[in-house]
Design an enzyme around this catalytic site. Structure first.
Site, mmCIF file in Angstrom:
data_model
loop_
_atom_site.group_PDB
_atom_site.id
_atom_site.type_symbol
_atom_site.label_atom_id
_atom_site.label_comp_id
_atom_site.label_asym_id
_atom_site.label_seq_id
_atom_site.Cartn_x
_atom_site.Cartn_y
_atom_site.Cartn_z
ATOM 1 N N HIS A 107 0.765 -1.273 -0.027
ATOM 2 C CA HIS A 107 -0.048 0.062 0.078
ATOM 3 C C HIS A 107 0.900 1.193 -0.116
ATOM 4 O O HIS A 107 1.795 1.338 0.787
ATOM 5 C CB HIS A 107 -0.768 0.010 1.255
ATOM 6 C CG HIS A 107 -1.938 -0.846 1.010
ATOM 7 N ND1 HIS A 107 -3.488 -0.557 1.605
ATOM 8 C CD2 HIS A 107 -2.231 -2.043 0.417
ATOM 9 C CE1 HIS A 107 -3.981 -1.541 1.234
ATOM 10 N NE2 HIS A 107 -3.378 -2.607 0.717
ATOM 11 N N TYR A 148 -8.788 6.120 7.506
ATOM 12 C CA TYR A 148 -8.816 6.418 8.966
ATOM 13 C C TYR A 148 -9.680 7.641 9.124
ATOM 14 O O TYR A 148 -9.652 8.659 8.292
ATOM 15 C CB TYR A 148 -7.478 6.965 9.296
ATOM 16 C CG TYR A 148 -6.445 5.773 9.556
ATOM 17 C CD1 TYR A 148 -5.857 5.126 8.670
ATOM 18 C CD2 TYR A 148 -6.355 5.185 10.821
ATOM 19 C CE1 TYR A 148 -4.922 4.104 8.716
ATOM 20 C CE2 TYR A 148 -5.571 4.085 11.026
ATOM 21 C CZ TYR A 148 -4.765 3.491 10.136
ATOM 22 O OH TYR A 148 -3.868 2.545 10.359
ATOM 23 N N PRO A 179 -4.125 0.545 18.831
ATOM 24 C CA PRO A 179 -3.789 0.154 17.625
ATOM 25 C C PRO A 179 -3.861 1.224 16.451
ATOM 26 O O PRO A 179 -3.705 0.582 15.213
ATOM 27 C CB PRO A 179 -4.800 -1.055 17.329
ATOM 28 C CG PRO A 179 -5.902 -0.429 18.292
ATOM 29 C CD PRO A 179 -5.356 0.026 19.538
ATOM 30 N N LYS A 236 1.214 -0.480 15.055
ATOM 31 C CA LYS A 236 2.586 -0.505 15.423
ATOM 32 C C LYS A 236 2.689 -1.670 16.193
ATOM 33 O O LYS A 236 4.058 -2.042 16.217
ATOM 34 C CB LYS A 236 2.881 0.672 16.101
ATOM 35 C CG LYS A 236 3.188 2.037 15.328
ATOM 36 C CD LYS A 236 4.486 1.899 14.360
ATOM 37 C CE LYS A 236 4.369 2.999 13.521
ATOM 38 N NZ LYS A 236 4.430 2.899 11.864
ATOM 39 N N TYR A 250 4.188 6.393 9.928
ATOM 40 C CA TYR A 250 3.320 5.194 9.706
ATOM 41 C C TYR A 250 4.180 4.130 9.106
ATOM 42 O O TYR A 250 3.818 2.972 9.236
ATOM 43 C CB TYR A 250 2.324 5.730 8.912
ATOM 44 C CG TYR A 250 1.157 4.734 8.631
ATOM 45 C CD1 TYR A 250 0.230 4.683 9.571
ATOM 46 C CD2 TYR A 250 1.149 3.859 7.616
ATOM 47 C CE1 TYR A 250 -0.896 3.778 9.393
ATOM 48 C CE2 TYR A 250 0.071 2.857 7.368
ATOM 49 C CZ TYR A 250 -0.988 2.936 8.425
ATOM 50 O OH TYR A 250 -1.890 1.928 8.437
#
Ligand code: FAD
Ligand code: DHB
Length: 401
Positions: free
Chosen positions: A72, A201, A292, A296, A387
């Site tokens: 991704h 998100y 979450p 990570k 990220y």
């Protein structure tokens, strides 16, 4: 029984450690309190940082990951009326991979058992004894009811947050820093094609929502719910209605489907230091938990284990304790970096509890922050670096070594 490294717990951390040790010719025995089927079926993480993928690929574990997982190159950040894409390769030159923890665990079990790894499943009454001596031992009752003792050179505590390893370290030398969040995540696995090509998100006044996926036909979705909520309160219809509301965007719709699994997970940040006591070394959730939102936890477990395997290799093969002596301090740098990012993402995206007197102000701060994070290149780079794990690899110089 005698072995070089006794490993408590056969989740991803324990399994990968045994693999990396075996590759250096170091023998280990694992003790797990559940069955293999139970461990393999536990649905959890889905996102792997590029560094975690590199670790797995270098270790010869990347074949199915590269075939069935998917790379991704970005995520979407959403707030009402707006969905913004962060392009990771453009922002920081890296990507992430979506590959379920269930799949990774299965790959590890297949590989370990094919190589003759000794694993005691369904062990009970597991204890680590004399960890601060030269002769640490793991004692337990095996699945046939026989008492067992494993004498080890080192013990690796990879038994997750509820295991026994962390509690073996005397409280007088442990420092715990933690934060409980006033909400939880309801997660579902659903038999339906993802409605999005990359993770979404979403901030919404009703609460955070996350759209993730496992394959072309299976989706993974999460909803922020009350801390003390009960999964029995959430029918499939109620879940899908809430998801549709929180992800709503003109010209886009959410496909629903039968749920394969659903559950509620509380959220906390927790770090117990040091990660070593004598000949006992902790790795993964046994030592730290992150909420979450930043994806990570599994990545940290993989980073810990890679470092620990290298340090144990140095000690066993070269007679040098240097890396073992540095293990806790070095690993904790990354742990704190991930803890910070996970807390930051969680605080930005989860709406405050209804009874929070500052709720209205905080919501306005979150929207303002989201506008900045999706509008400023500097801010987007910060999210992308964290990220994908790039910032963490930079700090610890892991990949450079
Ligand atoms: P565990 O997976 O907990 O494994 C520990 C093992 O030890 C288990 O098999 C357990 O049965 C065994 N054990 C426990 N007690 C004992 C005992 N007394 N004796 C012997 N064995 C014992 N992380 C990410 O990186 N990305 C994500 O996208 C992500 N999403 C998540 C979503 C959810 C809903 C949850 C709950 C977690 C998520 N995580 C994510 C976190 C990730 O799943 C964990 O960090 C990861 O499982 C840690 O691996 P571990 O091997 O350290 O611990
Ligand atoms: C998943 C879980 C996460 O916590 C996250 O941040 C992203 C994806 C998942 O299960 O796919």
């Amino acid at each position: 029984m005698r072995t070089q490294v006794g490993i408590v717990g056969s989740g991803p951390a324990g399994l990968l450690l045994s693999h990396l040790l075996a590759q250096q010719g170091i023998e280990s025995v694992m003790v797990e309190d559940r069955s293999r089927e139970y461990v393999e079926a536990r649905v959890r993480a889905g996102v792997l940082e590029h560094g975690a993928v590199k670790t797995l690929t270098d270790a010869g574990l990347g074949e199915r990951l590269h075939r069935e997982g998917s790379r991704h190159d970005g995520i979407y950040l959403q707030f009402p009326g707006e969905r913004h894409r962060l392009d990771f390769p453009d922002l920081c030159g890296e990507s992430v991979w979506v590959y379920g923890q269930t799949e990774l665990t299965r790959d590890l079990f297949v590989s370990r058992l094919a190589h003759g790894q000794q694993i005691y499943f369904e062990a009970s009454d597991v204890h680590i004894v004399d960890a601060d001596s030269d002769q640490p031992r793991i004692t337990f009752i095996d699945s046939d009811g026989h008492a067992q003792v494993i004498e080890c050179d080192y013990v690796a505590g990879c038994d997750g947050f509820h295991g026994v390893s962390r509690a073996t370290i005397p409280e007088s030398i442990r420092t715990v820093r933690e934060r409980h969040y006033p909400f939880a995540w309801l997660g579902i696995l659903a038999q339906v094609a993802p409605s999005t090509d990359e993770l979404i998100y979403a901030w919404h006044p009703d609460g955070f929502a996350l759209h993730s996926m496992r394959s072309d036909t299976v989706s993974r979705l999460y909803l922020q719910v009350e801390l003390d909520d009960d999964i029995a309160n959430w029918s499939d219809d109620r879940i899908w209605d809430n998801l549709a509301t929180r992800f709503a965007l003109d010209g886009w719709s959410l496909e629903s489907g039968p749920t394969l699994e659903k559950g509620i997970t509380p959220m906390r940040s927790y770090v117990s230091a040091p990660m070593r006591w004598g000949r006992l070394f902790l790795a993964g959730d046994a030592s730290h938990i992150v909420p979450p939102t930043g994806a990570k936890g599994l990545n940290l477990a993989i980073a810990d284990v890679r470092r620990l395997a290298e340090a144990m290799g140095h000690a066993v093969l070269h007679g040098s304790d240097d890396l073992l002596n540095r293990y806790s301090d070095d690993a904790l740098q990354r742990v704190w970096q991930s803890t910070y990012f996970s807390w930051w993402m969680t605080s930005m995206l989860h709406t405050p509890a209804a009874n929070d007197p500052d709720a209205d102000f905080l919501r306005q701060m979150q929207i303002t922050q989201l506008r900045y994070v999706t509008g400023s290149r500097a801010a987007m780079e910060t999210v992308a670096e964290n990220y994908t794990g790039k910032s963490m690899d930079g700090i610890e110089g892991l990949l450079a070594r």
